[in-house]
Design a protein around this motif. Sequence first.
Motif, short mmCIF file in Angstrom:
data_model
loop_
_atom_site.label_atom_id
_atom_site.label_comp_id
_atom_site.label_asym_id
_atom_site.label_seq_id
_atom_site.Cartn_x
_atom_site.Cartn_y
_atom_site.Cartn_z
N ALA A 174 -2.76 3.17 6.91
CA ALA A 174 -2.01 1.91 6.97
C ALA A 174 -1.13 1.71 5.74
CB ALA A 174 -2.96 0.73 7.15
N ALA A 175 -0.44 2.77 5.33
CA ALA A 175 0.45 2.65 4.17
C ALA A 175 1.68 1.84 4.54
CB ALA A 175 0.87 4.04 3.68
N ASP A 176 2.13 1.03 3.59
CA ASP A 176 3.35 0.26 3.77
C ASP A 176 4.58 1.03 3.32
OD1 ASP A 176 1.91 -2.06 4.59
OD2 ASP A 176 1.46 -2.48 2.50
N THR A 177 4.38 1.94 2.37
CA THR A 177 5.49 2.65 1.74
C THR A 177 5.07 4.07 1.42
OG1 THR A 177 6.31 0.61 0.72
CG2 THR A 177 7.06 2.68 -0.24
N VAL A 178 5.99 5.01 1.57
CA VAL A 178 5.79 6.38 1.11
C VAL A 178 6.57 6.55 -0.18
CG1 VAL A 178 6.15 8.82 1.60
CG2 VAL A 178 5.43 7.27 3.43
N LEU A 179 5.87 6.85 -1.27
CA LEU A 179 6.48 7.00 -2.59
C LEU A 179 6.48 8.48 -2.95
CD1 LEU A 179 5.64 4.71 -5.64
CD2 LEU A 179 6.51 7.03 -5.86
N VAL A 180 7.67 9.06 -3.06
CA VAL A 180 7.82 10.49 -3.30
C VAL A 180 8.17 10.75 -4.75
CG1 VAL A 180 9.07 12.58 -2.65
CG2 VAL A 180 8.56 10.84 -0.92
N ALA A 181 7.43 11.69 -5.37
CA ALA A 181 7.72 12.12 -6.74
C ALA A 181 8.27 13.54 -6.67
CB ALA A 181 6.45 12.08 -7.60
N PRO A 182 9.59 13.72 -6.70
CA PRO A 182 10.17 15.06 -6.56
C PRO A 182 9.74 16.00 -7.69
CG PRO A 182 11.84 13.35 -6.32
CD PRO A 182 10.62 12.68 -6.87
N GLY A 183 9.82 17.28 -7.42
CA GLY A 183 9.50 18.30 -8.42
C GLY A 183 10.03 19.64 -7.97
N SER A 184 9.62 20.69 -8.65
CA SER A 184 10.15 22.02 -8.33
C SER A 184 9.78 22.46 -6.91
CB SER A 184 9.64 23.05 -9.34
OG SER A 184 8.21 23.09 -9.34
N LEU A 185 8.64 21.99 -6.40
CA LEU A 185 8.21 22.36 -5.06
C LEU A 185 8.68 21.36 -4.00
CD1 LEU A 185 4.52 23.49 -5.75
CD2 LEU A 185 6.60 24.89 -5.67
N LEU A 186 9.30 20.28 -4.44
CA LEU A 186 9.74 19.25 -3.50
C LEU A 186 11.09 18.72 -3.95
CD1 LEU A 186 9.01 17.59 -0.99
CD2 LEU A 186 7.89 15.94 -2.48
N SER A 187 12.13 19.43 -3.57
CA SER A 187 13.49 19.05 -3.97
C SER A 187 14.48 19.59 -2.95
CB SER A 187 13.80 19.61 -5.37
OG SER A 187 13.75 21.03 -5.37
N GLY A 188 15.74 19.23 -3.16
CA GLY A 188 16.80 19.77 -2.32
C GLY A 188 16.62 19.49 -0.85
N GLN A 189 16.79 20.55 -0.04
CA GLN A 189 16.72 20.42 1.41
C GLN A 189 15.34 19.95 1.87
OE1 GLN A 189 19.06 20.55 3.73
NE2 GLN A 189 17.52 20.06 5.30
N ARG A 190 14.29 20.41 1.20
CA ARG A 190 12.94 20.02 1.60
C ARG A 190 12.74 18.51 1.42
NH1 ARG A 190 7.09 22.53 -0.45
NH2 ARG A 190 5.94 21.89 1.45
N LEU A 191 13.22 17.98 0.31
CA LEU A 191 13.11 16.55 0.06
C LEU A 191 13.93 15.76 1.08
CD1 LEU A 191 12.21 14.14 -1.64
CD2 LEU A 191 14.13 14.60 -3.18
N ARG A 192 15.12 16.25 1.39
CA ARG A 192 15.96 15.56 2.36
C ARG A 192 15.32 15.55 3.74
NH1 ARG A 192 22.21 16.97 3.96
NH2 ARG A 192 21.24 18.93 4.55
N ARG A 234 0.86 -1.19 0.00
CA ARG A 234 0.00 0.00 0.00
C ARG A 234 0.89 1.24 0.00
NH1 ARG A 234 -5.21 -0.78 2.04
NH2 ARG A 234 -5.09 1.12 3.28
N ALA A 235 0.81 2.02 -1.06
CA ALA A 235 1.72 3.16 -1.24
C ALA A 235 0.98 4.49 -1.10
CB ALA A 235 2.39 3.09 -2.61
N LEU A 236 1.57 5.39 -0.35
CA LEU A 236 1.10 6.77 -0.26
C LEU A 236 2.01 7.62 -1.12
CD1 LEU A 236 -0.77 8.85 1.27
CD2 LEU A 236 1.16 9.14 2.86
N VAL A 237 1.46 8.32 -2.11
CA VAL A 237 2.26 9.09 -3.07
C VAL A 237 2.28 10.55 -2.65
CG1 VAL A 237 2.56 9.74 -5.48
CG2 VAL A 237 1.63 7.49 -4.90
N VAL A 238 3.48 11.12 -2.62
CA VAL A 238 3.67 12.52 -2.23
C VAL A 238 4.33 13.25 -3.38
CG1 VAL A 238 4.70 14.09 -0.55
CG2 VAL A 238 3.97 11.80 0.16
N GLY A 239 3.77 14.40 -3.79
CA GLY A 239 4.37 15.18 -4.87
C GLY A 239 3.40 16.20 -5.41
#
Length: 501
Positions: free
Chosen positions: A237-255, A164-169
């Motif tokens: 009850a997500a098993d995994t967090v799946l992140v899709a980086p982009g201009s609003l989610l990169s660099g220090q924020r992603l880390r 079960r994946a939760l997608v962030v991006g």
Amino acid sequence: MSEVGRPAEPGAGRSSSDTAPGRHAVHGDRDGNRDKAGWYGPVALAVDTAGIALPVALCFHRAALPHTGVATATATLMWLAVLAAHRRYERRWLGESRGVLTALHDWLTLLGLLAVVRVLTGEDSPPAVALLALAPAPLLTTVCRALTHHHLAGQRREAHVVQRALVVGEGSAVDRVVQQLASRTDHPYVVIGAVPVGPNGNRSGVPETGRLEAVPPGPDDSGPDGTAVVSAARQHAADTVLVAPGSLLSGQRLRSLTWAVQDAGLPLVISSGLADVALRRVRPSTAAGLHLLHVDPPLRRGPQLALKSALDRTGAVLGLVLLAPLLALTALVIRLDSPGPALYRQTRAGHRGAPFTMWKFRSMVVDADRLRPQLAAANEVDGPLFKMRADPRITRVGRVLRRTSLDELPQLVNVARGEMSLVGPRPPLPDEVAAYGSTALRRLLVKPGLTGPWQVSGRSDLSWDESLALDLRYADNWSLTTDLDLLARTVRAVVDGRGAY
């Protein structure tokens, strides 16, 4: 009417609805492996052990060779050691491969090691007996891995065992990830929710379980992002967090988000944005603290292509010789069933669009091409293809030929002449190519095939877009390993007959 090839359908996609009550996903561990049945490892180990111990003991005993027990133990332990060294028993890899070439690679490694032992110990058993004793091992291992792969694929198609994946991006990035995952079932992920970044929500249909602001928090404040994502993951009850980086989610924020998710004990996966690129073409590296992915170009020249051509022609000639009685019998039955020649020839577009005459056994009435315009309104597929499930021009014998794919066998002549390959995209008609856009033209960068991804995935049940996606994926990612796998799967597709009409 054109007797076009019959492509196939990939598996239907999954959405969060596939994990309805009564079909709950099995939550994954930190490596995402609990979606697999626990018997995969023990069964693989038992089959591998029996597959070498029993034949070696039997052959050495029947040949009245000395030290049967020592030879059996040595061969068995070394075979298991080779498999373990190549990580064949790691839970993350079990069920993920059909094992055709991996088993052969492992077996050749075993032969090399045993040859060294033979020289060091002075063991003098006849080489023919030794090879006969070792031969069943890779075959049984391949069968075991293929059955495991088939079982796991079936479980994932039915969404019984998923992650079960939760997608962030950002909204558009979330849409791309969700659509790509939903288009295929050869992976464990089912998206149960999304956490969009910024004002634009996702349009993929999955529920929004939270939202991150467009403006990132301060460099030392990961609280809002991490709290929102971890809360959403735990709530659903997500098993995994799946992140899709982009201009609003990169660099220090992603880390910072990565730290927060992993500190909460949740597995994290980051989408690179690449799609339909074989993993073997991707190499990671770092530069100035950046993580880079080197993408190797598709194979368009070189030793593998030359070997593919040689194997194609050799296999085609051998096939024509071995199948000569069947070809003659098929031609006779066609002539007795309906008036007209046994063979049908048609101009098709080959490598880089070069025209060639393709041969097939005739499965339609002789004036099928003239009758096609009258049936245009009954076309059941989109795009430039023409297909009818109950085409009135197909003869009685023709339906059997299409169901069994025997009508395609004369194309072995085209393969022997170098106009086609044993494996490749469906050979298109010139008028189909005339309607291609720049994307579709890429499927012509490799030779068309007697079989291919369309043949093993359902054939005529494919839409144009699905057929094109399969062909493009093959054209960019083909390899000798891929070809051998598709050839092996073709046998099952022909027996199954799904999508053949």
